[in-house]
Design a protein around this motif. Sequence first.
Motif, PDB file in Angstrom:
ATOM      1  N   ALA A 254       0.831  -1.244  -0.151  1.00  0.00           N
ATOM      2  CA  ALA A 254       0.016   0.070  -0.001  1.00  0.00           C
ATOM      3  C   ALA A 254       0.476   1.186  -0.411  1.00  0.00           C
ATOM      4  CB  ALA A 254      -0.842  -0.099   0.971  1.00  0.00           C
ATOM      5  N   LYS A 255       1.985   0.956   0.681  1.00  0.00           N
ATOM      6  CA  LYS A 255       2.474   2.497   1.092  1.00  0.00           C
ATOM      7  C   LYS A 255       2.824   2.491  -0.266  1.00  0.00           C
ATOM      8  CE  LYS A 255       7.036   4.220   3.303  1.00  0.00           C
ATOM      9  NZ  LYS A 255       7.553   4.175   4.640  1.00  0.00           N
ATOM     10  N   TRP A 256       3.555   1.598  -1.435  1.00  0.00           N
ATOM     11  CA  TRP A 256       4.709   1.869  -2.767  1.00  0.00           C
ATOM     12  C   TRP A 256       3.159   2.552  -3.524  1.00  0.00           C
ATOM     13  CZ3 TRP A 256       4.040   1.060  -8.030  1.00  0.00           C
ATOM     14  CH2 TRP A 256       4.790   1.309  -8.537  1.00  0.00           C
ATOM     15  N   ILE A 257       2.144   1.773  -3.603  1.00  0.00           N
ATOM     16  CA  ILE A 257       1.147   2.040  -4.528  1.00  0.00           C
ATOM     17  C   ILE A 257       1.012   4.267  -3.933  1.00  0.00           C
ATOM     18  CG2 ILE A 257      -1.885   2.528  -5.318  1.00  0.00           C
ATOM     19  CD1 ILE A 257      -0.880  -1.065  -4.985  1.00  0.00           C
ATOM     20  N   LYS A 265      -5.967   3.022 -10.794  1.00  0.00           N
ATOM     21  CA  LYS A 265      -5.908   2.267 -10.996  1.00  0.00           C
ATOM     22  C   LYS A 265      -5.741   0.689 -10.100  1.00  0.00           C
ATOM     23  CE  LYS A 265      -1.126   4.137 -12.757  1.00  0.00           C
ATOM     24  NZ  LYS A 265       0.420   4.026 -12.819  1.00  0.00           N
ATOM     25  N   TYR A 266      -6.568   0.890  -8.830  1.00  0.00           N
ATOM     26  CA  TYR A 266      -6.018  -0.503  -8.171  1.00  0.00           C
ATOM     27  C   TYR A 266      -7.856  -0.480  -7.987  1.00  0.00           C
ATOM     28  CZ  TYR A 266      -1.679  -1.348  -9.333  1.00  0.00           C
ATOM     29  OH  TYR A 266       0.310  -1.667 -10.319  1.00  0.00           O
ATOM     30  N   PRO A 267      -8.502  -0.741  -8.806  1.00  0.00           N
ATOM     31  CA  PRO A 267     -10.792  -0.362  -8.139  1.00  0.00           C
ATOM     32  C   PRO A 267     -10.941  -1.903  -7.085  1.00  0.00           C
ATOM     33  CG  PRO A 267      -9.997  -0.782 -10.264  1.00  0.00           C
ATOM     34  CD  PRO A 267      -9.132  -0.525  -9.887  1.00  0.00           C
ATOM     35  N   GLU A 268      -9.759  -3.076  -6.897  1.00  0.00           N
ATOM     36  CA  GLU A 268      -9.568  -4.305  -6.261  1.00  0.00           C
ATOM     37  C   GLU A 268      -9.481  -3.438  -5.277  1.00  0.00           C
ATOM     38  OE1 GLU A 268      -7.797  -5.219 -10.424  1.00  0.00           O
ATOM     39  OE2 GLU A 268      -7.490  -4.269  -8.556  1.00  0.00           O
ATOM     40  N   LEU A 269      -9.228  -2.081  -4.713  1.00  0.00           N
ATOM     41  CA  LEU A 269      -7.981  -2.141  -3.371  1.00  0.00           C
ATOM     42  C   LEU A 269      -8.564  -0.726  -2.903  1.00  0.00           C
ATOM     43  CD1 LEU A 269      -3.936  -3.102  -3.798  1.00  0.00           C
ATOM     44  CD2 LEU A 269      -5.600  -4.937  -3.173  1.00  0.00           C
ATOM     45  N   TRP A 511      -2.739 -13.785 -21.020  1.00  0.00           N
ATOM     46  CA  TRP A 511      -3.686 -12.871 -21.115  1.00  0.00           C
ATOM     47  C   TRP A 511      -2.869 -11.701 -22.273  1.00  0.00           C
ATOM     48  CZ3 TRP A 511      -6.548 -15.520 -19.433  1.00  0.00           C
ATOM     49  CH2 TRP A 511      -7.151 -15.868 -17.717  1.00  0.00           C
ATOM     50  N   ARG A 512      -1.912 -11.792 -22.532  1.00  0.00           N
ATOM     51  CA  ARG A 512      -1.303 -10.961 -23.997  1.00  0.00           C
ATOM     52  C   ARG A 512      -1.741  -9.473 -24.007  1.00  0.00           C
ATOM     53  NH1 ARG A 512       0.521 -15.771 -23.517  1.00  0.00           N
ATOM     54  NH2 ARG A 512      -0.212 -16.854 -24.604  1.00  0.00           N
ATOM     55  N   ASN A 513      -1.343  -8.840 -22.596  1.00  0.00           N
ATOM     56  CA  ASN A 513      -1.298  -7.500 -22.003  1.00  0.00           C
ATOM     57  C   ASN A 513      -0.412  -6.377 -23.115  1.00  0.00           C
ATOM     58  OD1 ASN A 513      -1.644  -8.958 -20.011  1.00  0.00           O
ATOM     59  ND2 ASN A 513      -3.296  -7.868 -19.399  1.00  0.00           N
ATOM     60  N   THR A 514      -0.935  -5.509 -23.330  1.00  0.00           N
ATOM     61  CA  THR A 514       0.278  -4.581 -24.245  1.00  0.00           C
ATOM     62  C   THR A 514       0.668  -3.463 -23.676  1.00  0.00           C
ATOM     63  OG1 THR A 514      -1.078  -3.655 -25.731  1.00  0.00           O
ATOM     64  CG2 THR A 514       0.155  -5.957 -26.590  1.00  0.00           C
ATOM     65  N   GLN A 515      -0.001  -3.201 -23.087  1.00  0.00           N
ATOM     66  CA  GLN A 515       0.049  -1.599 -22.565  1.00  0.00           C
ATOM     67  C   GLN A 515       1.096  -1.541 -21.285  1.00  0.00           C
ATOM     68  OE1 GLN A 515      -2.935  -0.417 -20.211  1.00  0.00           O
ATOM     69  NE2 GLN A 515      -4.269   0.715 -21.983  1.00  0.00           N
ATOM     70  N   PRO A 516       1.934  -0.808 -21.087  1.00  0.00           N
ATOM     71  CA  PRO A 516       2.784  -0.003 -20.542  1.00  0.00           C
ATOM     72  C   PRO A 516       2.397  -1.122 -18.524  1.00  0.00           C
ATOM     73  CG  PRO A 516       2.834   1.936 -21.175  1.00  0.00           C
ATOM     74  CD  PRO A 516       1.686   0.968 -21.699  1.00  0.00           C
ATOM     75  N   VAL A 517       3.970  -1.307 -17.695  1.00  0.00           N
ATOM     76  CA  VAL A 517       3.272  -2.177 -16.825  1.00  0.00           C
ATOM     77  C   VAL A 517       3.925  -0.908 -15.757  1.00  0.00           C
ATOM     78  CG1 VAL A 517       3.452  -4.481 -17.175  1.00  0.00           C
ATOM     79  CG2 VAL A 517       5.401  -3.074 -16.426  1.00  0.00           C
ATOM     80  N   ASP A 518       3.136  -0.425 -14.177  1.00  0.00           N
ATOM     81  CA  ASP A 518       3.871   0.437 -13.383  1.00  0.00           C
ATOM     82  C   ASP A 518       5.119   0.516 -13.176  1.00  0.00           C
ATOM     83  OD1 ASP A 518       3.858  -1.788 -11.980  1.00  0.00           O
ATOM     84  OD2 ASP A 518       2.767  -1.098 -10.136  1.00  0.00           O
ATOM     85  N   GLY A 519       5.567   0.708 -12.425  1.00  0.00           N
ATOM     86  CA  GLY A 519       7.677   0.268 -12.044  1.00  0.00           C
ATOM     87  C   GLY A 519       7.890   1.993 -12.494  1.00  0.00           C
ATOM     88  N   ASN A 520       9.166   1.646 -13.480  1.00  0.00           N
ATOM     89  CA  ASN A 520       9.615   2.900 -13.602  1.00  0.00           C
ATOM     90  C   ASN A 520       9.816   3.031 -15.011  1.00  0.00           C
ATOM     91  OD1 ASN A 520      12.056   1.370 -13.727  1.00  0.00           O
ATOM     92  ND2 ASN A 520      12.166   1.169 -11.884  1.00  0.00           N
TER      93      ASN A 520
END
Length: 647
Positions: A254-257, A265-269, A511-520
Amino acid sequence: MNQMSQPTRRTILKTAATVAAAGLLSKVPGAAAQERLNEHDGDPLLLIDDRSARHLALRYDQPSTKWVEALPIGNGRLGGMIHGGVGEERIELNDNTLYSGEPGRRDLPTLNVSKTLEQVNQQLRDGKYAEVTDWVSKNWLGRQQECYQPLGDLYLKFASDAKPTAGQYRRELDLAGAIAKTTYTHDGVTFVRECFASFPDQSIVVLLTANKPGAISFSARLASIHPNAKQTTDGNDTIVMTGQVPAFVSRRDAKWIESRGDQWKYPELYDKDGKRKPDAKDVMYGDQLDGLGMRFETRVRIHADGGSVTATGETIDVNNANRVVLILTSGSSYNGFDKSPSKQGADPSAQAKKALAAASQKSYAQLRDAHVSDYRALFDRVSISLGKATDQSQLPTDQRIAKYAKGGDEDLAALLFQFGRYLMIAGSRQGGQPLNLQGIWNPLVQPPWASAYTTNINLEMNYWPVETCNLSECHEPLLRMVRELSIDGAKTAKQLYDRPGWLLHHNTTLWRNTQPVDGNSKAAYWTVCAGWLCSHLWEHYQFTLDEKFLREQAYPYMKGAAEFLAAWLMDDGKGHLVTPVGDSPENEFVYTDSADGKEKVGALCPGPTMDLAITRELFANTIAASEILKTDSDFAGMLKDKLGKIL
């Protein structure tokens, strides 16, 4: 490379396989050979000369003490890590379709690069590399990738006080036949366990034998790290385990997000106000998220010669048997990369039952012979020798590794080479999934880097040897993945960049996602992966000269990747074409800011060399393919023009 007709190439490969197999077989005298055949159910693998077997085997004189010491087996879908315990054997299981999440959920954040691209370009022209690197990390990146999941464990519990007689324990993985074997002596009885993962019969098979009648007693059970897994028995001879992998797994706390303002970005949380939901967890199963998530069913059937087989609750007890065969099959609700496994899923029970019913009709010898024949048709195509075996070569593998730096065992490098080919065959077969970061072997719900597909080198690196090591068929899962990625990749090209064609950033999953993920941004923001993956399509054609493959399964996707990069390139103001913004994956550079004279660190810039090298290679290969196929001459002409202008 030299070009040859397909019939000629097949003849050469067949001859090579025959010669390799003949070279491994020992010239055993007739009577002795027949005696050994009778003893081992006619398995030709066991006629391999002992010296050759040692040459092509990993061998240890003690059980494993942790996961990384276990011996991997696989049939391209099911994987097992065999520990070789004496009092208890543990086989850790994987199914390479088990991932958290569902299709499309990584696209929940609405991203748009094209709206702010000129703003970023101007900052880069002004030399604000550090500022751009930070800004892109905050504004152009999506959410984390889903995680590859473990299936469960098969436990065989023997006598609690079982300890091998000193010097009478051996654990090995025979690379020549893809069979793991554990041998030990206890109370004067020698016990042998053989285990393999069969591609033809889509099962994991275990044989237990002893040199004394009625000596085999144990209890068998299935277990899983997933808390919703349920175990039961079906009749007296079959164990059944059902369950569901997580609907969501967070690799970030949670602290990182929250420190990055990424709650949206995280409606689950988090709720719409960015507050963490009271029932939010880093790992959430379907009962917490609308029933989402991949389901599985695993079955183990036990066949015993002599003694008794009794179901007791969740376990099956075998007592005083002479010989026991276990057959394990498994199924999942995976029904394609674009279908919800919870709402549109396949029937995992039907899969597991069908495979188990078919395999159970065969004897152990038939199962093993089919497995060995299938495996060796691939493995035996290549042999390698780096010198004669030495005394050091006869040591257990861990001891050989410890001594290797001092020389005297060049044969260990040859063993490593063949181990790599073994892992490719074990982990990547036609119709399955490509090798991910850990192949198909993973014991963790939250594995390092999600144990998914890091596409800025790791995925490609897994498959660099596949054609040159004569395992072209094992390339199929990756080549099919490229075609599947192009579908979401076209959406990403349009939605994020307002450009034609397709692209992939630095990471994807089942799931063959192509968007950029989080991070840096130094890792996650990378736009040329489609071009790099398309080099595998071209290389497969170069090795096979299959023009039908080139026309139908390669060129359209090479062209699509080239369309995006052709539209992505921009003039650098000096008459050269460069990518507007990119990076040398996961690297940074130090520069002096012209405004304040201070040293700063950046990762993003226009036209990094790797971007341009991949673009140049893709354009050249696409032009060559269009000329072979005699199609799209205007498009090829446009690429030629741009190719000559790339910086």
